[in-house]
Enzyme design. Structure first.
Site, PDB file in Angstrom:
ATOM      1  N   GLN A 190       0.827  -1.202   0.000  1.00 26.61           N
ATOM      2  CA  GLN A 190       0.000   0.000   0.000  1.00 26.61           C
ATOM      3  C   GLN A 190       0.865   1.257   0.000  1.00 26.61           C
ATOM      4  OE1 GLN A 190      -3.372  -0.378   2.510  1.00 26.61           O
ATOM      5  NE2 GLN A 190      -4.256   1.568   1.920  1.00 26.61           N
ATOM      6  N   ASP A 191       1.380   1.660   1.162  1.00 22.87           N
ATOM      7  CA  ASP A 191       2.361   2.754   1.162  1.00 22.87           C
ATOM      8  C   ASP A 191       3.550   2.340   2.019  1.00 22.87           C
ATOM      9  OD1 ASP A 191       1.090   3.050   3.621  1.00 22.87           O
ATOM     10  OD2 ASP A 191       0.888   5.222   3.483  1.00 22.87           O
ATOM     11  N   PRO A 192       4.653   3.084   1.933  1.00 24.28           N
ATOM     12  CA  PRO A 192       5.881   2.642   2.612  1.00 24.28           C
ATOM     13  C   PRO A 192       5.721   2.600   4.134  1.00 24.28           C
ATOM     14  CG  PRO A 192       6.347   4.339   0.965  1.00 24.28           C
ATOM     15  CD  PRO A 192       4.866   4.294   1.127  1.00 24.28           C
TER      16      PRO A 192
END
Length: 219
Positions: A60-62
């Site tokens: 999804q995101d870091p």
């Protein structure tokens, strides 16, 4: 054979992409801590050439903790504690892949170098603030990445874990690629069907049945 520059180079000239870069640059200039570091934002494309991609694992995101994110979804630097989702991926691997030993680190470059594209749908995040860059335009870019892989490559394996990743199913032609879905490996959902999904062995079976070398998942 096409490379990343051929298929997404023009995308980087688009106003939305320039806007995303500018917003991240401004945030850094204003003293905010943004992960991953600037030189590592596009590492997924550095470690896995377009023509070498065999498997796509979508994140999804870091990670938004110190020293974790380095541009590869789910991966962390060697000296950093293994995050819970990746630990659950390793637990599944120990059950799924004969002889797999629980690794001592979460550095997944070895997967990337074998053709596993570890792609977050959002490429940056502010320290301590999950999803803080979700609306910068990164997803438009990574949707394009998925679309060009779907269009220009054959017989890839897409591993879509969790509802966010599964929204990308519509970008993939299942008659030409293998799409495997499961709940996210996070501790909140892994017991709902990620454990026991056998995605790693299914990936290798598909690759081998199509004349490709299987992934050595051992880290």
């Amino acid at each position: 054979m096409k490379n990343w520059t051929d298929v997404i180079g023009k995308e980087k000239e688009q106003p939305y992409f320039q806007h995303a870069l500018q917003q991240v640059h401004l945030a850094r200039a204003n003293g905010k801590t943004i992960y991953p570091p600037q030189e590592e934002v596009f590492n997924a494309f550095k470690y896995t050439a377009f023509e070498d991609v065999k498997v796509v694992i979508l994140g999804q995101d870091p990670y938004h903790g110190a020293n974790q994110a380095h541009g590869l979804a789910f991966s962390v630097k060697p000296e950093v504690a293994i995050p819970p989702s990746l630990l659950n991926m390793y637990k599944e691997l120990t059950q799924d892949i004969s002889g797999f030993q629980m690794p001592s680190n979460g550095y997944l470059v070895k997967w990337a170098e074998q053709g596993v594209l570890l792609l977050n749908t959002v490429l940056t995040v502010e320290r301590g603030m999950a999803h803080s860059h979700a609306n910068l335009g990164w997803e438009r870019f990574t949707d394009k990445v998925i679309a060009v892989l779907n269009e220009h490559r054959e017989k890839l394996v897409f591993l879509l874990w969790g509802s966010h990743a599964q929204k990308k199913d519509k970008l993939i032609d299942r008659t030409r690629h293998l799409v495997l879905t499961a709940p996210h490996p996070s501790p909140l959902s892994a017991h709902r069907g990620f454990f026991g999904c056998h995605h790693f062995s299914k990936t290798n079976s598909y690759l081998e049945s199509n004349g490709m070398k299987p992934i050595d998942w051992q880290i």
